[in-house]
Write an enzyme that holds these catalytic residues in place. Structure first.
Site, PDB file in Angstrom:
ATOM      1  N   ILE A  98      -2.851  -0.718   0.687  1.00 20.42           N
ATOM      2  CA  ILE A  98      -4.142  -1.054   0.099  1.00 20.42           C
ATOM      3  C   ILE A  98      -5.244  -0.694   1.101  1.00 20.42           C
ATOM      4  O   ILE A  98      -5.870  -1.568   1.709  1.00 20.42           O
ATOM      5  CB  ILE A  98      -4.218  -2.542  -0.313  1.00 20.42           C
ATOM      6  CG1 ILE A  98      -3.010  -2.950  -1.154  1.00 20.42           C
ATOM      7  CG2 ILE A  98      -5.524  -2.811  -1.096  1.00 20.42           C
ATOM      8  CD1 ILE A  98      -2.932  -4.439  -1.489  1.00 20.42           C
ATOM      9  N   PRO A  99      -5.467   0.609   1.321  1.00 14.71           N
ATOM     10  CA  PRO A  99      -6.545   1.004   2.225  1.00 14.71           C
ATOM     11  C   PRO A  99      -7.890   0.583   1.634  1.00 14.71           C
ATOM     12  O   PRO A  99      -8.070   0.602   0.410  1.00 14.71           O
ATOM     13  CB  PRO A  99      -6.412   2.525   2.309  1.00 14.71           C
ATOM     14  CG  PRO A  99      -5.612   2.926   1.127  1.00 14.71           C
ATOM     15  CD  PRO A  99      -4.780   1.763   0.718  1.00 14.71           C
ATOM     16  N   HIS A 100      -8.800   0.183   2.507  1.00 18.55           N
ATOM     17  CA  HIS A 100     -10.096  -0.284   2.022  1.00 18.55           C
ATOM     18  C   HIS A 100     -11.159  -0.121   3.088  1.00 18.55           C
ATOM     19  O   HIS A 100     -10.853   0.012   4.269  1.00 18.55           O
ATOM     20  CB  HIS A 100     -10.005  -1.746   1.573  1.00 18.55           C
ATOM     21  CG  HIS A 100      -9.469  -2.661   2.613  1.00 18.55           C
ATOM     22  ND1 HIS A 100      -8.112  -2.799   2.863  1.00 18.55           N
ATOM     23  CD2 HIS A 100     -10.082  -3.465   3.508  1.00 18.55           C
ATOM     24  CE1 HIS A 100      -7.927  -3.664   3.848  1.00 18.55           C
ATOM     25  NE2 HIS A 100      -9.111  -4.082   4.258  1.00 18.55           N
ATOM     26  N   GLY A 101     -12.392  -0.138   2.639  1.00 18.91           N
ATOM     27  CA  GLY A 101     -13.504  -0.013   3.565  1.00 18.91           C
ATOM     28  C   GLY A 101     -14.810  -0.311   2.875  1.00 18.91           C
ATOM     29  O   GLY A 101     -14.886  -0.393   1.650  1.00 18.91           O
TER      30      GLY A 101
ATOM     31  N   LEU B 195      -9.627   0.670  -2.145  1.00 19.70           N
ATOM     32  CA  LEU B 195     -10.751  -0.172  -2.540  1.00 19.70           C
ATOM     33  C   LEU B 195     -11.940   0.132  -1.636  1.00 19.70           C
ATOM     34  O   LEU B 195     -11.824   0.076  -0.411  1.00 19.70           O
ATOM     35  CB  LEU B 195     -10.357  -1.643  -2.434  1.00 19.70           C
ATOM     36  CG  LEU B 195     -11.343  -2.655  -2.985  1.00 19.70           C
ATOM     37  CD1 LEU B 195     -11.536  -2.462  -4.489  1.00 19.70           C
ATOM     38  CD2 LEU B 195     -10.844  -4.065  -2.708  1.00 19.70           C
TER      39      LEU B 195
END
Length: 154
Positions: free
Chosen positions: A64-67, A102
């Site tokens: 779930i990569p996010h930034g 996300l």
């Protein structure tokens, strides 16, 4: 927080071809750029910066990569099922084949955390993940991701 408010069918990739974590993040950044209007390098750099803090490979084949980006004014989600699993430096050391990206506005705070929690709850469900792995189209994957009748906590 319902996922159909942050992801549309254009944000679903049913058969992403990537040989590495970096390549997967590059491909997702390129797709996110077309959806958000933010330059893909800006997105990629934010994702790499987050990965340096610790892997977003949460285990059981899921990442779930996010930034956070100053250039957007709402949450954006993208989902990719990889054509073959890749090393994502996951906490359980297992390869990843399902990725939910996300992106949140810089000041999103609680909304960003709610969205992360919602995605995490969805992808912790083994039955849902197995269905995602065997869906035969973008439409089927999108329907499964946005099925608001599935029980979940607020």
């Amino acid at each position: 927080m319902e996922l159909d408010s942050i992801i549309g069918p254009e944000g679903v990739i049913a058969d992403l071809k990537a040989n590495s974590k970096k390549q997967a993040l590059q491909e997702l950044s390129a797709r996110a750029a077309t959806i958000t209007g933010v330059h893909e390098r800006t997105i990629f750099d934010i994702l790499l910066e987050r990965e340096r803090l610790g892997t977003t490979g949460v285990g059981q084949g899921i990442a779930i990569p996010h930034g956070k980006l100053g250039e957007i004014d709402r949450l954006y989600g993208l989902f990719a099922r990889l054509s073959s699993p890749i090393d994502f430096e996951s906490i359980d050391e297992q390869p990843v084949d399902l990725i939910f990206l996300l992106l949140a506005p810089q000041g999103a705070g609680a909304d960003h955390l709610k969205a992360l929690a919602r995605v995490s709850r969805l992808l912790r469900d083994r039955e849902t993940c197995e269905k995602l792995r065997h869906c035969d189209s973008v439409e089927a994957i999108y329907a499964l991701l946005t099925d608001n009748t599935r029980p979940h906590a607020a």
